[in-house]
Design a protein around this motif. Sequence first.
Motif, short mmCIF file in Angstrom:
data_model
loop_
_atom_site.label_atom_id
_atom_site.label_comp_id
_atom_site.label_asym_id
_atom_site.label_seq_id
_atom_site.Cartn_x
_atom_site.Cartn_y
_atom_site.Cartn_z
N SER A 40 0.83 -1.21 0.00
CA SER A 40 0.00 0.00 0.00
C SER A 40 0.86 1.26 0.00
O SER A 40 0.38 2.34 -0.30
CB SER A 40 -0.93 0.00 1.21
N LEU A 42 3.21 1.75 -2.08
CA LEU A 42 3.45 1.99 -3.51
C LEU A 42 4.89 2.35 -3.82
O LEU A 42 5.18 2.94 -4.86
CB LEU A 42 2.54 3.11 -4.04
N ASN A 236 -8.62 -2.19 -2.52
CA ASN A 236 -8.00 -0.92 -2.17
C ASN A 236 -7.01 -1.08 -1.04
O ASN A 236 -6.05 -0.34 -0.92
CB ASN A 236 -9.07 0.10 -1.79
N THR B 143 -1.82 4.30 -12.51
CA THR B 143 -2.52 5.04 -11.47
C THR B 143 -1.70 5.01 -10.19
O THR B 143 -1.59 6.02 -9.48
CB THR B 143 -3.91 4.41 -11.21
N ALA B 144 -1.09 3.86 -9.89
CA ALA B 144 -0.23 3.78 -8.71
C ALA B 144 1.03 4.61 -8.88
O ALA B 144 1.45 5.32 -7.97
CB ALA B 144 0.11 2.32 -8.42
N ASN B 147 0.43 8.31 -8.41
CA ASN B 147 -0.12 8.77 -7.14
C ASN B 147 0.60 10.04 -6.69
O ASN B 147 1.83 10.08 -6.67
CB ASN B 147 0.05 7.66 -6.09
N ARG B 150 2.63 9.32 -3.00
CA ARG B 150 3.44 8.13 -2.82
C ARG B 150 3.98 7.56 -4.13
O ARG B 150 4.84 6.70 -4.13
CB ARG B 150 2.59 7.04 -2.13
N GLY B 151 3.43 8.04 -5.26
CA GLY B 151 3.78 7.42 -6.54
C GLY B 151 5.24 7.61 -6.92
O GLY B 151 5.88 8.60 -6.54
N GLY B 166 -0.46 16.69 -9.19
CA GLY B 166 -1.39 15.58 -8.99
C GLY B 166 -1.86 15.09 -10.35
O GLY B 166 -2.88 15.55 -10.87
N THR B 169 -5.31 13.79 -10.26
CA THR B 169 -6.27 14.44 -9.39
C THR B 169 -6.47 15.90 -9.76
O THR B 169 -7.43 16.53 -9.35
CB THR B 169 -5.80 14.37 -7.92
#
Lengths: 275, 310
Positions: A40, A42, A236, B143-144, B147, B150-151, B166, B169
């Motif tokens: 999670s 990432l 999720n 998408t990850a 992020n 955190r991406g 973002g 976003t």
Amino acid sequence: MRPATRRWAGAVAILASVVVFLVPFAFIVLQAGKDATDASRLTFTWPENPQFVQNFLDVLATRDYILIIAFINSTILTVASVAGMVVLGAMVAFVLQRRVTRWTGLINFLVLAGLIVPPAVVPTIWVLQGIGLFGTMPGLILVEVAFGLSFSILLFRAFISSIPREIDEAAIIDGAGPVRLFFRVVLPLLRSVVVTVIVVQSVAVFNDFVNPLYFLPGEQNATVQLTLFNFQSQFNTSFNLLFMNILLITIPPLVMYIFFNRQIVAGLTAGAVKG
Amino acid sequence: MASTTTGLPPTPASPPQTSRAPRRSRKGTPYPGWFYLPAAVVYLSIFIVPTIVSFYFSLTRWNFSSSEFIGLENFFQFFREPALVKGFTNTIIYAVVTSGLKVVLGMGLGVLLASQITGRAYLRSVVFFPVLVSTVGVGITFTALMNPSRGLINQVLELVGIAGPGWLTDPQLALLSVALVDVWKGVGLATVIYIAGIVSIPPEYTEAAAVDGASPWQQFRSITLPLSWPATSTVVTLSLIGGLRSFDLIWAMTRGGPGFTSDVIASVIYKQYQAGFYGLSTAGNVLLFIVVTAIVIPLTRWLAKKEVAM
């Protein structure tokens, strides 16, 4: 290019390709081996507690082994619809290339339309409901065949034009009827283009997400692409399983690519070099 | 056609020279019309009939049991509601951005990978492989990676002191971010098409130009660029058709969000279908049909004409 430039350019290109193209795939593999909290985050790091096998078993067991059912569904869908595209497409291409009638223009137009026109979704569902096939595997197979026919016909037709008509004539003199001529003489000669069509179309059908989404709703009917979509909301909190799923459904196209690299590229670049 | 029939067993009624395939009885031809039949049944019922009836149902308020004719009301609604108008303009932007980038990057990579560069086989495979990977899988992965906090992409940008945006976003950026991922996934196809086009150019041309003292840029500008026109034409056509119809990547990455800022016609069709507005959804389909044909057909005509001119 001078050898020095060649090597220098090659090194830069390889480095860039690693960053741009390999890092995302490495990320999938790393995520698939992490535990839930680690995944999670990432981060692009080695799994703290590698649990590759555990994740593999977990993702299979999710929702009563839905992923295994989905793999079976996807296999049935891919095999049946690609078989349909090959046989029906080759029959059309054969007659279309060999015999010019006043219908030829219209048929060529319809074939091209199949490549360009976006399918009308809701009316297709309406038709499928009318014939009682909406939400069934045979219905989805027919949809895939209908949408994939045009591309198959074009590939077949281009290849059939290179087969001399004298072969047809020889078979006819030997007493072959149309069915024997096509299935016993012409289709075997199409072997290489049949392989191309099978490989290209099976990757396309296996990866298809939109048509199963519309025409085969329902959990138990899910194809592999839909499991990804269904898991996306549920997982999720467990990205590790989501990425394990991505990894698993990437393997069939990867295997196809390793064995049929040449046919795939040949099929997809057909038409790029005209004349 | 005549050559087809000369080898046939001569029919006594007519001399072989005049018995052309279309004129002979249906039974006699080795290329029978009924070969069309199975494909025609599937294709007409699943593809052509729905396309034709969509024009009628787009003018109705429709649930499968009944339909009420309301004229062009659905289309008016499409151009009245901001969410739907946005979907329309986004479709055009998305298609133009993705096909433009695929042409430019595909041609660059094609020139590079058609040359004698070190590691050519590896580079070709690695650039092409994303074409074969599941679109939804690619969407979830990026998408990850995109992020905002955190991406990986923004983590790397932070290392060099840039505050990454973002990607998915920010309403201004979401559609373009998805378009970039589309290019990442699709540029391999454009590249192999360009490679096929470039290697078919006779090497004598560039050799002669090099002897005459043309610089690499001049060789590219005056030889490679014009003579790979068929490849450009294929790439533009394929990626425009694909871009205008694009749905799965957008759906996997943003679901049309934030809000409706990255909606395209195809995602509007799906949303309206889910909401039960079948007439409106079908109107979206008809609109997509009109947009695709209005752009792609004149464009292919023009591309073909330019090709002949050269």
